[in-house]
Design a protein around this motif. Sequence first.
Motif, PDB file in Angstrom:
ATOM      1  N   ALA A 200      31.137  24.845  28.923  1.00 60.69           N
ATOM      2  CA  ALA A 200      30.576  24.848  27.574  1.00 60.69           C
ATOM      3  C   ALA A 200      29.151  25.387  27.611  1.00 60.69           C
ATOM      4  N   GLU A 201      28.624  25.727  26.454  1.00 63.16           N
ATOM      5  CA  GLU A 201      27.239  26.194  26.378  1.00 63.16           C
ATOM      6  C   GLU A 201      26.370  25.073  25.830  1.00 63.16           C
ATOM      7  N   PHE A 202      25.150  24.963  26.336  1.00 62.84           N
ATOM      8  CA  PHE A 202      24.245  23.895  25.928  1.00 62.84           C
ATOM      9  C   PHE A 202      22.927  24.471  25.433  1.00 62.84           C
ATOM     10  N   ALA A 203      22.380  23.848  24.391  1.00 58.41           N
ATOM     11  CA  ALA A 203      21.053  24.198  23.869  1.00 58.41           C
ATOM     12  C   ALA A 203      20.312  22.881  23.672  1.00 58.41           C
ATOM     13  N   TYR A 204      19.348  22.591  24.533  1.00 56.29           N
ATOM     14  CA  TYR A 204      18.690  21.286  24.497  1.00 56.29           C
ATOM     15  C   TYR A 204      17.219  21.407  24.865  1.00 56.29           C
ATOM     16  N   MET A 205      16.487  20.332  24.551  1.00 60.00           N
ATOM     17  CA  MET A 205      15.072  20.260  24.910  1.00 60.00           C
ATOM     18  C   MET A 205      14.632  18.805  24.838  1.00 60.00           C
ATOM     19  N   GLU A 206      13.848  18.374  25.791  1.00 53.75           N
ATOM     20  CA  GLU A 206      13.331  17.013  25.776  1.00 53.75           C
ATOM     21  C   GLU A 206      12.438  16.827  24.550  1.00 53.75           C
ATOM     22  N   GLY A 207      12.685  15.743  23.823  1.00 52.62           N
ATOM     23  CA  GLY A 207      11.892  15.460  22.629  1.00 52.62           C
ATOM     24  C   GLY A 207      12.323  16.226  21.394  1.00 52.62           C
ATOM     25  N   LEU A 208      13.469  16.921  21.466  1.00 45.77           N
ATOM     26  CA  LEU A 208      13.931  17.734  20.352  1.00 45.77           C
ATOM     27  C   LEU A 208      14.231  16.872  19.119  1.00 45.77           C
ATOM     28  N   THR A 209      13.894  17.393  17.938  1.00 49.03           N
ATOM     29  CA  THR A 209      14.203  16.720  16.681  1.00 49.03           C
ATOM     30  C   THR A 209      14.879  17.716  15.736  1.00 49.03           C
ATOM     31  N   SER A 210      15.333  17.215  14.603  1.00 47.15           N
ATOM     32  CA  SER A 210      15.965  18.072  13.599  1.00 47.15           C
ATOM     33  C   SER A 210      14.929  18.873  12.811  1.00 47.15           C
ATOM     34  N   PHE A 211      13.654  18.511  12.943  1.00 46.68           N
ATOM     35  CA  PHE A 211      12.589  19.223  12.241  1.00 46.68           C
ATOM     36  C   PHE A 211      12.288  20.539  12.975  1.00 46.68           C
ATOM     37  N   GLY A 212      12.517  21.643  12.308  1.00 50.43           N
ATOM     38  CA  GLY A 212      12.279  22.942  12.936  1.00 50.43           C
ATOM     39  C   GLY A 212      13.284  23.283  14.009  1.00 50.43           C
ATOM     40  N   LEU A 213      14.438  22.642  13.956  1.00 51.27           N
ATOM     41  CA  LEU A 213      15.461  22.814  14.993  1.00 51.27           C
ATOM     42  C   LEU A 213      15.849  24.273  15.201  1.00 51.27           C
ATOM     43  N   MET A 214      16.028  25.007  14.133  1.00 49.82           N
ATOM     44  CA  MET A 214      16.553  26.369  14.232  1.00 49.82           C
ATOM     45  C   MET A 214      15.576  27.327  14.918  1.00 49.82           C
ATOM     46  N   GLY A 215      14.289  27.017  14.902  1.00 50.48           N
ATOM     47  CA  GLY A 215      13.304  27.918  15.500  1.00 50.48           C
ATOM     48  C   GLY A 215      12.883  27.558  16.902  1.00 50.48           C
ATOM     49  N   GLU A 216      13.419  26.444  17.441  1.00 51.54           N
ATOM     50  CA  GLU A 216      13.044  26.007  18.785  1.00 51.54           C
ATOM     51  C   GLU A 216      13.757  26.846  19.851  1.00 51.54           C
ATOM     52  N   LYS A 217      13.030  27.188  20.896  1.00 50.17           N
ATOM     53  CA  LYS A 217      13.633  27.933  22.017  1.00 50.17           C
ATOM     54  C   LYS A 217      14.333  26.949  22.950  1.00 50.17           C
ATOM     55  N   ILE A 218      15.562  26.636  22.592  1.00 46.10           N
ATOM     56  CA  ILE A 218      16.313  25.618  23.333  1.00 46.10           C
ATOM     57  C   ILE A 218      17.554  26.207  23.998  1.00 46.10           C
ATOM     58  N   ALA A 219      17.827  27.496  23.777  1.00 48.06           N
ATOM     59  CA  ALA A 219      19.032  28.125  24.333  1.00 48.06           C
ATOM     60  C   ALA A 219      18.689  29.064  25.484  1.00 48.06           C
ATOM     61  N   SER A 220      19.699  29.323  26.324  1.00 45.88           N
ATOM     62  CA  SER A 220      19.541  30.256  27.460  1.00 45.88           C
ATOM     63  C   SER A 220      18.310  29.908  28.293  1.00 45.88           C
ATOM     64  N   ASN A 221      18.282  28.654  28.747  1.00 46.64           N
ATOM     65  CA  ASN A 221      17.181  28.160  29.577  1.00 46.64           C
ATOM     66  C   ASN A 221      15.818  28.288  28.892  1.00 46.64           C
ATOM     67  N   GLY A 222      15.825  28.075  27.590  1.00 39.70           N
ATOM     68  CA  GLY A 222      14.568  28.073  26.847  1.00 39.70           C
ATOM     69  C   GLY A 222      14.027  29.436  26.498  1.00 39.70           C
ATOM     70  N   THR A 223      14.860  30.462  26.557  1.00 39.54           N
ATOM     71  CA  THR A 223      14.400  31.817  26.249  1.00 39.54           C
ATOM     72  C   THR A 223      14.821  32.297  24.872  1.00 39.54           C
ATOM     73  N   LYS A 224      15.753  31.576  24.232  1.00 37.38           N
ATOM     74  CA  LYS A 224      16.230  31.959  22.906  1.00 37.38           C
ATOM     75  C   LYS A 224      16.117  30.791  21.944  1.00 37.38           C
ATOM     76  N   THR A 225      15.864  31.134  20.678  1.00 36.56           N
ATOM     77  CA  THR A 225      15.903  30.086  19.661  1.00 36.56           C
ATOM     78  C   THR A 225      17.355  29.809  19.317  1.00 36.56           C
ATOM     79  N   LEU A 226      17.586  28.687  18.702  1.00 36.64           N
ATOM     80  CA  LEU A 226      18.948  28.340  18.296  1.00 36.64           C
ATOM     81  C   LEU A 226      19.479  29.366  17.299  1.00 36.64           C
TER      82      LEU A 226
END
Length: 364
Positions: A200-226
């Motif tokens: 499966a593919e994962f997009a995560y970050m420590e301390g992540l919240t739903s606020f501004g979720l779509m713009g966080e670089k949490i995909a592809s080892n932190g290199t892409k935004t959701l």
Amino acid sequence: MKKLWQMIKGCPLFSILIISGVIVTAGGYVGAALGVYKWDVSFHHPMAQTVLLDERVATGTDATSTDAPGKSELTSESTGSAVAEEQTTEVKSTEKQTSENASTEKTTEKSTEKATTEKATTEKATIDTGGSAAPVTRQTQYKKVKKRKARNSCYRDLTQIALETQYPYIKVDKSYFDDALFIGDSRVEGLALYSGLDNAEFAYMEGLTSFGLMGEKIASNGTKTLTELLKSKQFRKIYIMLGINEAGYDTETYASTYIDAVAQIQALQPDAVIFMMGCMHVSSDYSASHDIVNNDNIDDKNGAIAAYADGIKLFYLDMNTVVDDGRGGLVKDYTWDDIHLQAQYYSLWEQYLYEHGLKDDAFK
């Protein structure tokens, strides 16, 4: 005065009535002054409304209308017998028309009731089989619990707990998650690192919240935004677990922001089924000693987002059922910090996912 006394003395019943009237009147004024009774009684009083509504049903007139007596008086001496007869004829005609309308409405109601019953039967059959060419909405069900008083204004008194979306789930294997995406905070990170769902593919970050979720670089080892990830690749299944880092926000704000993010994901992934994973509990000991990060708060927020599940394209799942200690908290032995699972216990979460698959036609 002497004659009045002699008259009262000679009529004890009259005396009792007078004295009783004085006592009742005085008692009424005293009760009103103390707030026991109200000074005013209107036609909007529930008891008055009950009597008036009963009268309206019996006569077909609005008993609370201020102009009703003047318009419907049939025996007024000033109108004469001819007017009274004419009005009587009109009333009979109206009553006949009302009777015909009532008959028509009753027939329509029976027809509607029959159609509703047939629809309910069809829907039940669809729910029993899971998935359908004509999807059926499955509203979230809640379990009532004894009221638990909120210890902080960021959440509400807990009176109910959301149950996972009702659906005839099937057991699936690892390949089911070939086209799945998991989104979340450090808990989802643990699932990525310590479960067997490496396909499966994962997009995560420590301390992540739903606020501004779509713009966080949490995909592809932190290199892409959701947003970038969702634009570049289509998924059939998307799992989301958030909430622990938003514990300090009030429930309404959290739910609104969360669902807004879900709507944005749906716009980019119109063919995907989204699974809202209820936020995992903390241990019961930790919950008891914290006024904000506690399980009542978590359950309140889980219940708020679960209300949006429709059982078609948006499901609510609760993996707490496999890590619960029987008191509504995370099993103490399963966690190393009262909040996160120990590595070997992520397999329980993984197994839960294997047992909550949807049938193929649910993805059409």
